[in-house]
Structure formats: C-alpha cells, structure tokens
Design an enzyme around this catalytic site. Structure first.
Site, PDB file in Angstrom:
ATOM      1  N   SER A   1      -5.913   3.413   4.480  1.00 52.37           N
ATOM      2  CA  SER A   1      -5.425   2.587   3.380  1.00 52.37           C
ATOM      3  C   SER A   1      -6.528   1.782   2.699  1.00 52.37           C
ATOM      4  CB  SER A   1      -4.323   1.638   3.887  1.00 52.37           C
ATOM      5  OG  SER A   1      -3.531   1.180   2.828  1.00 52.37           O
TER       6      SER A   1
ATOM      7  N   SER B   1       0.791  -1.232   0.000  1.00 49.48           N
ATOM      8  CA  SER B   1       0.000   0.000   0.000  1.00 49.48           C
ATOM      9  C   SER B   1       0.824   1.284   0.000  1.00 49.48           C
ATOM     10  CB  SER B   1      -0.941   0.024   1.207  1.00 49.48           C
ATOM     11  OG  SER B   1      -2.018  -0.861   1.004  1.00 49.48           O
TER      12      SER B   1
ATOM     13  N   LYS C   1       0.027   3.836  -2.610  1.00 49.84           N
ATOM     14  CA  LYS C   1      -0.988   4.891  -2.499  1.00 49.84           C
ATOM     15  C   LYS C   1      -0.387   6.288  -2.370  1.00 49.84           C
ATOM     16  CE  LYS C   1      -4.211   1.474  -0.793  1.00 49.84           C
ATOM     17  NZ  LYS C   1      -4.555   0.632   0.351  1.00 49.84           N
TER      18      LYS C   1
END
Length: 442
Positions: free
Chosen positions: A163, A108, A111
C-alpha cells in the site's frame, strides 16, 4: 355501349357485396376505453396475484440491482463496521448490507481503482520515472527518490502488497499525465461502473477535499468496483502474491514487498483484496472469496480505530461465512405464456406472441422468496406491428424487482378496413371465391 353497361353492372354488384361484407363482419371500429391486463403470478410454484406496474421502455433485459430485505438470520450479524456489504460479484446483487449507501472515506481501498486503471491503460514493462511530488508522499511509502525509474509492474506490487503511497502517485502521473488527470480517469471509470456516489481526488486514498468534493465512496460502490476488478486475471494474481522482489532500474537498489492481507489465510478460496486506514476512514477492508460457482465480495468501512486493528478481519470473516454457508445456486424458470393474443378489428382474429427468456441462476438463501409474474394485454386492437411489446414476465426476489423480460408479438396484423375489404373483394371477384376467402379471414 353494351360494354359500358356491363362495367356499370359489375361496379354496382361489387358495391352491394362490399356493403354486405361490412355489415356481416362488423368492420365498424369500436372505441376502446382502456387496456385489459391479464396477470398471472407464481410464487414458489403457487398461483397468486400479480401487481400492475407502468410498462418500462422496451428492451431485451431490464436488470435492477436490489437490496435484500433483512431476515432474522441476517440480523444475527453483529459487525463492528459502520458500513458493510456482501455482494454476488457475478451480477452485483446485494446479499447483505449495513448502511452500504452511506458516503464515507475509503482510505487505501482507493488503490483498487488505481491498479485496475494501470492494468488497462498501461504496459507492465513501461518505465516509470519518479517525480518530486511522488517522492514526497508520506508513509506508508516505498521510499523512492526523485528521478529514479521503475517498471510499472514492480510499482503495482508495491501498491497492492504494501500500500505504498508514493508508488500510487508515480503510477497516476505515468498513466494520467498528472494526479489530477488520473483522478479524472478514476471518476470516469466509476461512472462507467454505475458508482454514482463515489468521488476520487487522490490515487492513494489519503483524506482529501477539493471544492465541495470529498474523496469518498459507499460500501456498495466500492464492492462494485472490486467485483469488476476481480474479472481481471492479472489483478487477481497481483493481490494474491505473498511477496515480491524488484530493483530500481538505474542504480539496482533492491526492494522486497510482502502482502499485508491476512484474509488470504483465513478462508478457502480467499483472493484478497485491499486494506486501508486513515484517521477519518478508520480501518477498512475489501475482500473476495472464489469457490466453484460463486465469487463473493465483502466491504467493511470504519471497522474500528486503533488499537482495534483486527476488527476488519472479524467483520469480513462473519460476512463471508454467512455467504458461503447460506447461499447456493438456484435456477429460476420462466412461466409459460399463451401462444396467441386475440386481436380486435384485425384481418386475423389473433396474433402469435413470443418471449426471449434467458436462464436465471442466482445465489439464494433459504429465506429468499421468488415470485414470477406475467403481465400481458388481454386483447390488442389492429393494426398490430411485429415485435410490439405487449407485456412483461417479471422476476421478484423478496418483493423487489430483479428482472423483466419483454413479451412481444411474433407477427403483424392489418386493420380490417373498408379499403382492405374493397381490395380483397376486387381481387376475389376476378381471381377467386369472395365468400370463401372472407370466411377464411373471418
């Protein structure tokens, strides 16, 4: 008839003067078999020997990102992470690295790129409609439903604080038209930032492969992306927010998201940035600390697997403490260059030279060794053009090139030829003193 004889006599006299001038001033042009290079090296204020290098293409500044040699102090770090890096965000200089150029999954931490593209290409007040694909994303997710509408700003907080994978897809489809279109934007941005070993397939970082490509990066590339992101004030405010409440625009369904970044409370000046985990990537974290005159970026990839969720915090703190405790700003001053360089076969015996030095201030530790070298041609051969590059002043840190500044001619010098002599002699015969002018140009 007397006028003709007078003209012939004048031409004869000029030819004799020209022959004498050529003989006296040596205008026969010798061949030059090679270029003599005068090198001056300075290491920590002491003179030393420089090293010859092939001249780079002319440019105002040549910057090379360097990988610093490990020292005894750095080798004391014992990190859980398989790959790690500490970066000076102001110039992308590597202060520490461990396998930082190995290509690995990033989970993640992806992101970060999703958020920065949304901030650059979207409007925070945009209405984002949720697609079936976005609503179907696995946990961790916000739990949005197909057809719902959210503000882009609200989805960014969902994306970076908790997230949420569904928020990432909704943002990607809104900004890029589709997940695939947004991935193209992500990859182009990576190229623009010089991240040549990064490839994006998804906006949320879920493990993915497409053809011969795998969703992956390196710690070095990811640190450069983060260094770029923290230049955006809205991004910094976003990742530093503790909690945030928002509502779906049609139904009014409410959500509260809380920041999962424990690093925000670990060190003074911490400003995030992003956690990550997948089965392939392990625990990952990208962090940033901003104090006074410095911003440090850390990346740890594959810093343990369950149940070792805290390893990434231990690794990050160790990296950041090494940077904060050992690195201070140090100025690197230019070495003085000669005012002129001699010119062979020119109408002038030398030409002035100049260098446009920009102040260099870098975070450096006690173990960093700085060397400044001057490499310049000892003699030029006419004709010489103005702004001609004749050498470089180079800065080395730990024997690796950091910067090179061109040394250039500040004027032009014509070649001393028969044609030049004839023109000057004719001019001086009618308008001035021949020999005085020639001695002046000697």
């Amino acid at each position: 008839m007397s006028l003709i004889f007078l003209c012939l006599f004048l031409l004869y006299t000029l030819s004799l003067s020209l022959h004498s001038a050529v003989t006296a001033y040596g205008t026969e042009l010798p061949t030059v078999s090679g270029e003599d290079i005068q090198t001056k090296a300075v290491s920590e204020g002491e003179a030393g020997e420089g090293q010859e290098e092939k001249e780079e293409e002319k440019q105002q500044w040549i910057w090379e990102e360097i990988v610093q040699e490990r020292t005894a102090r750095q080798d004391e770090l014992r990190l859980y992470a398989r790959s790690a890096i500490l970066l000076d965000a102001s110039n992308n200089r590597v202060l520490y690295e461990k396998n930082a150029y190995d290509v690995m999954p990033m989970a993640s931490t992806t992101k970060i790129m999703t958020a920065i593209l949304a901030l650059e290409y979207g409007n925070l007040e945009d209405h984002v409609t949720v697609s079936k694909r976005a609503a179907s994303m696995p946990k961790v997710h916000l739990g949005m439903k197909e057809g719902e509408t959210y503000l882009l700003k609200d989805l960014l907080f969902s994306l970076m604080l908790e997230s949420h994978n569904d928020s990432a897809v909704a943002i990607a489809e809104h900004i890029g038209g589709s997940v695939e279109g947004f991935a193209d934007m992500m990859n182009q941005k990576a190229r623009d930032l010089g991240c040549d070993n990064t490839w994006f397939i998804t906006p949320n970082g879920l493990d993915a492969a497409k053809g011969d490509k795998v969703h992956s990066t390196t710690a070095y590339d990811l640190a450069k992306i983060a260094a770029y992101a923290v230049q955006n004030d809205m991004f910094v405010a976003l990742v530093g927010t503790q909690n945030y409440h928002f509502n779906e625009l049609e139904s009014g369904r409410g959500f509260t998201v809380n920041n999962k970044d424990q690093f925000l409370h670990m060190m003074k000046g911490a400003i995030g940035i992003k956690t990550g985990f997948t089965n392939n990537a392990g625990y990952c974290f990208v962090g940033a600390v901003r104090r006074d005159d410095r911003t440090l970026i850390s990346v740890v990839l594959a810093s343990g697997w369950p149940p070792n969720k805290s390893y990434k915090w231990t690794d990050t703190r160790a990296l950041m403490e090494m940077g904060v405790e050992n690195y201070t700003m140090r100025n690197i001053e230019a070495e003085r260059i000669p005012k002129t360089v001699s010119v062979k076969n020119g109408v002038a015996g030398s030409v002035p030279i100049a260098m446009e030095w920009k102040d260099i201030s870098l975070l450096m530790a006690d173990w960093d060794e700085v060397k400044v070298t001057i490499e310049i041609k000892e003699e030029l051969t006419a004709p010489v053009e103005e702004n001609e590059t004749i050498g470089y002043e180079r800065v080395y840190i730990n024997d690796r090139l950091y910067a090179a500044v061109p040394i250039e001619t500040a004027d032009s010098v014509e070649e001393y030829t028969y044609r030049y002599c004839l023109i000057r002699l004719l001019h001086q015969f009618f308008y001035g003193d021949i020999w005085g002018e020639m001695e002046k140009n000697g």
